[in-house]
Scaffold this motif. Structure first.
Motif, short mmCIF file in Angstrom:
data_model
loop_
_atom_site.label_atom_id
_atom_site.label_comp_id
_atom_site.label_asym_id
_atom_site.label_seq_id
_atom_site.Cartn_x
_atom_site.Cartn_y
_atom_site.Cartn_z
N ARG A 119 0.85 -1.20 0.00
CA ARG A 119 0.00 0.00 0.00
C ARG A 119 0.88 1.24 0.00
N VAL A 120 0.73 2.09 -1.02
CA VAL A 120 1.49 3.34 -1.11
C VAL A 120 0.83 4.37 -0.20
N GLN A 121 1.63 4.96 0.70
CA GLN A 121 1.11 6.00 1.59
C GLN A 121 1.37 7.38 1.02
N TYR A 122 2.56 7.58 0.46
CA TYR A 122 2.92 8.82 -0.22
C TYR A 122 3.66 8.44 -1.49
N PRO A 123 3.19 8.85 -2.66
CA PRO A 123 3.86 8.47 -3.91
C PRO A 123 5.27 9.02 -3.98
N PHE A 124 6.11 8.32 -4.73
CA PHE A 124 7.50 8.73 -4.92
C PHE A 124 7.51 9.89 -5.90
N GLU A 125 7.85 11.08 -5.42
CA GLU A 125 7.83 12.28 -6.26
C GLU A 125 8.79 13.33 -5.71
N PRO A 126 9.09 14.36 -6.51
CA PRO A 126 9.99 15.42 -6.04
C PRO A 126 9.41 16.13 -4.82
N GLN A 127 10.31 16.50 -3.90
CA GLN A 127 9.92 17.19 -2.67
C GLN A 127 10.46 18.61 -2.68
N PRO A 128 9.91 19.51 -1.87
CA PRO A 128 10.36 20.90 -1.86
C PRO A 128 11.85 21.08 -1.52
N TRP A 129 12.44 20.14 -0.79
CA TRP A 129 13.85 20.27 -0.41
C TRP A 129 14.80 19.75 -1.49
N GLY A 130 14.27 19.29 -2.63
CA GLY A 130 15.11 18.92 -3.75
C GLY A 130 15.31 17.43 -3.95
N ALA A 131 14.92 16.61 -3.02
CA ALA A 131 15.05 15.16 -3.16
C ALA A 131 13.75 14.57 -3.68
N HIS A 132 13.80 13.30 -4.06
CA HIS A 132 12.60 12.53 -4.36
C HIS A 132 12.34 11.66 -3.13
N ASP A 133 11.07 11.49 -2.76
CA ASP A 133 10.74 10.77 -1.54
C ASP A 133 9.38 10.11 -1.70
N GLY A 134 9.24 8.92 -1.14
CA GLY A 134 7.96 8.23 -1.13
C GLY A 134 7.92 7.26 0.04
N GLU A 135 6.72 6.97 0.53
CA GLU A 135 6.56 6.04 1.64
C GLU A 135 5.50 5.01 1.28
N LEU A 136 5.72 3.79 1.77
CA LEU A 136 4.79 2.71 1.49
C LEU A 136 4.85 1.66 2.59
N GLU A 137 3.87 0.78 2.58
CA GLU A 137 3.89 -0.41 3.43
C GLU A 137 3.94 -1.59 2.47
N ASP A 138 4.98 -2.43 2.58
CA ASP A 138 5.12 -3.54 1.63
C ASP A 138 4.13 -4.66 1.94
N LYS A 139 4.15 -5.70 1.12
CA LYS A 139 3.17 -6.79 1.26
C LYS A 139 3.34 -7.58 2.56
N TYR A 140 4.46 -7.36 3.27
CA TYR A 140 4.69 -8.02 4.56
C TYR A 140 4.32 -7.12 5.74
N GLY A 141 3.85 -5.91 5.46
CA GLY A 141 3.47 -4.99 6.52
C GLY A 141 4.60 -4.13 7.04
N VAL A 142 5.75 -4.14 6.36
CA VAL A 142 6.90 -3.32 6.78
C VAL A 142 6.79 -1.96 6.10
N ARG A 143 6.84 -0.89 6.90
CA ARG A 143 6.81 0.46 6.34
C ARG A 143 8.18 0.81 5.80
#
Length: 81
Positions: free
Chosen positions: A51-75
């Motif tokens: 489950r994607v919580q925050y899509p992987f995309e450019p951030q205001p500080w200049g990096a790309h960042d994304g957050e998810l929970e994998d199929k095993y429940g690990v964030r």
């Protein structure tokens, strides 16, 4: 990331706060940091079946960042500086 700690052998530990309380034994999140590797593809592969919580995309500080929970429940957080 709020803290970076380099340990024996050049291993790096990245520490951060959480957006909400940890529950169900999910007190650990993993951060995957990339330089020029195909980070968007890695994000998609890790997200497959999860489950994607925050899509992987450019951030205001200049990096790309994304957050998810994998199929095993690990964030996981995927970062590319």
């Amino acid at each position: 990331m709020h803290m970076v700690l380099e340990a024996a052998g050049g291993n790096v530990l990245l520490l951060s706060d959480a957006l909400g309380p940890a529950s169900g034994g999910r007190a650990v999140s993993l951060a995957l940091a990339f330089g020029r590797e195909p980070r968007r593809e890695a994000f998609g592969q890790v997200a497959d079946g999860g489950r994607v919580q925050y899509p992987f995309e450019p951030q205001p500080w200049g990096a790309h960042d994304g957050e998810l929970e994998d199929k095993y429940g690990v964030r996981r957080q995927v970062v590319q500086q």
